[in-house]
Design a protein around this motif. Structure first.
Motif, short mmCIF file in Angstrom:
data_model
loop_
_atom_site.label_atom_id
_atom_site.label_comp_id
_atom_site.label_asym_id
_atom_site.label_seq_id
_atom_site.Cartn_x
_atom_site.Cartn_y
_atom_site.Cartn_z
N CYS A 275 15.16 3.63 -0.95
CA CYS A 275 15.33 4.92 -1.64
C CYS A 275 14.34 5.95 -1.10
N ASP A 276 14.77 7.22 -1.04
CA ASP A 276 13.93 8.28 -0.48
C ASP A 276 12.97 8.86 -1.51
N ALA A 277 13.40 8.87 -2.77
CA ALA A 277 12.58 9.48 -3.83
C ALA A 277 11.67 8.43 -4.48
N ASP A 278 10.85 8.89 -5.43
CA ASP A 278 9.97 7.97 -6.15
C ASP A 278 10.67 7.34 -7.36
N GLU A 279 11.91 7.77 -7.60
CA GLU A 279 12.69 7.19 -8.69
C GLU A 279 13.91 6.48 -8.12
N ILE A 280 14.13 5.25 -8.61
CA ILE A 280 15.27 4.44 -8.15
C ILE A 280 16.44 4.70 -9.07
N ASP A 281 17.57 5.11 -8.50
CA ASP A 281 18.77 5.40 -9.29
C ASP A 281 19.79 4.29 -9.11
N VAL A 282 20.89 4.39 -9.83
CA VAL A 282 21.94 3.36 -9.80
C VAL A 282 22.41 3.07 -8.38
N ASN B 74 14.48 -9.42 -5.45
CA ASN B 74 15.09 -9.03 -4.18
C ASN B 74 15.78 -7.67 -4.28
N ILE B 75 16.49 -7.44 -5.38
CA ILE B 75 17.19 -6.16 -5.59
C ILE B 75 16.20 -5.01 -5.62
N LEU B 76 15.10 -5.20 -6.36
CA LEU B 76 14.11 -4.13 -6.50
C LEU B 76 13.35 -3.90 -5.20
N ASP C 118 0.82 -1.21 0.00
CA ASP C 118 0.00 0.00 0.00
C ASP C 118 0.86 1.27 0.00
N CYS C 119 1.85 1.26 -0.90
CA CYS C 119 2.76 2.41 -1.03
C CYS C 119 2.64 3.00 -2.43
N ASP C 120 3.11 4.21 -2.59
CA ASP C 120 3.16 4.81 -3.91
C ASP C 120 4.20 4.06 -4.76
N PRO C 121 3.91 3.78 -6.03
CA PRO C 121 4.87 3.04 -6.87
C PRO C 121 6.12 3.86 -7.16
N ALA C 122 7.21 3.16 -7.38
CA ALA C 122 8.48 3.79 -7.75
C ALA C 122 8.83 3.37 -9.17
N THR C 123 9.64 4.19 -9.83
CA THR C 123 10.09 3.87 -11.19
C THR C 123 11.62 3.85 -11.22
N LEU C 124 12.14 3.21 -12.23
CA LEU C 124 13.59 3.13 -12.42
C LEU C 124 14.06 4.24 -13.36
N LYS C 125 15.13 4.91 -13.00
CA LYS C 125 15.74 5.88 -13.90
C LYS C 125 16.45 5.13 -15.04
N PRO C 126 16.57 5.76 -16.21
CA PRO C 126 17.24 5.09 -17.35
C PRO C 126 18.60 4.51 -17.00
#
Length: 462
Positions: free
Chosen positions: A369-376, A360-362, A332-340
């Motif tokens: 991660c603190d933001a809604d986008e997952i970075d390297v 597991n990694i994701l 029940d969380c806001d979805p996150a996306t992956l940066k290019p």
């Protein structure tokens, strides 16, 4: 009401009459042919829901007819009638594309089961892409995954035992489940068992069941895995881990289509589709004597290989999006996306743990991660096993939430449960110290608010 039509091919008039009478009593219109030539003519003139053919015919054999049907009328399920005990012929017919086989003398209950299963294949194709099927890990546009999806659809129409090979975490159980869901047994149970997780002394009871009082601790009757899977599919994962003594009993159960519960004197018939898998090299184990060759031939009628994730990097973006959406929904969380850049980093990674490792990694990146986008930097590829943090990602080695030393219990411990209890204590202390302010508690623990919400849900602390 739609009338089903079947074709019976046999050169013996008595057999043709017996089969025709049986099918007619089931409400099925039956046409008969004494040889391959006349069978092909009837197949060209009619749409059959089922074909039953004898193996030995005046102008050829049943396998030739199986090949012909596969080529010209592939939607027609065909079953072969074999001589009693001739499993080699039965296996050859299944490899050729036969839906199933029945041995002479034909047992009418077995014939009725076969016919019922075949007719289910002719019904309207259902929508297999339902949420409960979890099709996401077979998502992808790579040639390997398209081929795999086509193979699972084709194999779903057969009753042949399928051996699924592939590396750990590549999705072998998912492939087995998809074969089940797309076949005529989809309304029956799907029973998956990890053969390596059952203690050897309990294996016979787990597989075949037992009668009450048959041994110390048998306080009631137990069906066992084979009978629990009756009319459905039994999936034996890590089948290479079966001890040799159990392999003999499994072989007999497969051949006889019956099991004998521990403490019983009678065999109980079972009707199952058998699928099996292992990440080990089974042919090599056969050569070394660790796995019976005769059992290998029985379970490996058709082999289906699942490609490792590193061979289909173009599928990673689609897979990752699906996995992240599922994680967000579960907690029940806001979805996150992956940066290019993160997607490129994943595509360049070797993934020794395949799709399971990607999940597991994701999941770790999503919670930390603190933001809604997952970075390297959020991915920590390959660093999880060597990180100084515990599995929870909250508590450093040897330190509790308030800095006091955490004593490791003596003797054997359940590491996951132990770490979970430490994590629970740390969260409780942080919440108490902040008067149950989750935002402040998350800051105190050094994690994001989303990570705290995730952990509260996971630990059942909401």
């Amino acid at each position: 009401m739609t009338t089903h039509t079947a074709l019976i091919v046999d050169d013996e008039p008595d057999i043709r009459d017996l089969l025709e009478i049986t099918l007619t009593r089931m409400g099925i219109k039956a046409l008969t042919a004494p040889d391959i030539t006349s069978a092909r003519k009837l197949l060209g003139e009619n749409n059959f829901h089922l074909c039953l053919t004898d193996m030995n015919l005046p102008d050829g054999n049943g396998i030739e007819l199986v090949h012909w049907i596969q080529r010209y009328t592939p939607s027609t399920p065909v079953a072969v009638i074999t001589a009693y005990g001739n499993m080699d012929t039965a296996i050859e017919s299944l490899k050729a594309g036969a839906f199933d086989f029945v041995s002479k003398p034909v047992e009418l209950p077995r014939l009725r089961e076969l016919v019922t299963s075949a007719l289910k294949l002719s019904q309207t194709k259902p929508d297999y892409e339902t949420p409960g099927d979890e099709p996401g890990l077979l998502l992808g546009n790579s040639q390997q995954i398209k081929k795999l999806r086509n193979q699972t659809r084709k194999l779903a129409r057969s009753q042949a035992p399928v051996f699924i090979s592939g590396e750990s975490g590549s999705g072998k159980e998912l492939v087995a489940r998809m074969i089940h869901l797309q076949g005529p047994r989809r309304e029956g149970p799907f029973i998956a068992v990890n053969c390596g997780a059952i203690p050897s002394e309990l294996m016979e009871s787990e597989f075949f069941g037992h009668k009450k009082g048959s041994f110390t601790g048998a306080v009631e009757n137990k069906d066992g895995l084979f009978r629990s899977a009756n009319s459905g599919t039994l999936f034996l994962d890590e089948v290479a881990d079966l001890p040799l003594a159990m392999q003999v009993k499994l072989l007999r159960a497969i051949q006889e289509k019956a099991v004998r519960p521990v403490g019983d004197t009678k065999e109980v018939p079972v009707d199952i589709r058998l699928l099996s898998a292992t990440h080990k090299n089974l042919p090599e184990l056969v050569q070394e004597g660790g796995f019976r060759q005769d059992l290998f031939y029985r379970i490996n009628v058709i082999e289906l290989g699942v490609p490792p994730l590193r061979e289909r990097p173009d599928d990673i973006a689609l897979l990752s999006s699906h996995i992240l959406e599922r994680i967000a929904g579960e907690y029940d969380c806001d979805p996150a996306t992956l940066k290019p850049g993160a997607i490129k980093h994943l595509q360049d990674y070797d993934f020794p743990g395949n799709v399971r490792e990607l999940e597991n990694i994701l999941e770790r990146a999503f919670t930390l991660c603190d933001a809604d986008e997952i970075d390297v930097g959020d991915l920590h590829l390959g660093s999880g096993a060597h990180s100084p943090t515990s599995a929870s990602g909250i508590i450093t080695q040897g330190q509790g939430a308030e800095g006091d030393t955490t004593a490791v219990p003596e003797g054997e411990i359940d590491l996951e449960g132990y770490l979970e209890s430490i994590e629970r204590q740390a969260i409780e202390k942080a919440l108490e110290a902040t008067r149950w302010n989750k935002t402040a508690a998350a800051k105190r623990l050094g994690i994001s608010f989303r990570a705290l919400r995730y952990r509260l849900k996971k630990l059942g602390m909401e």
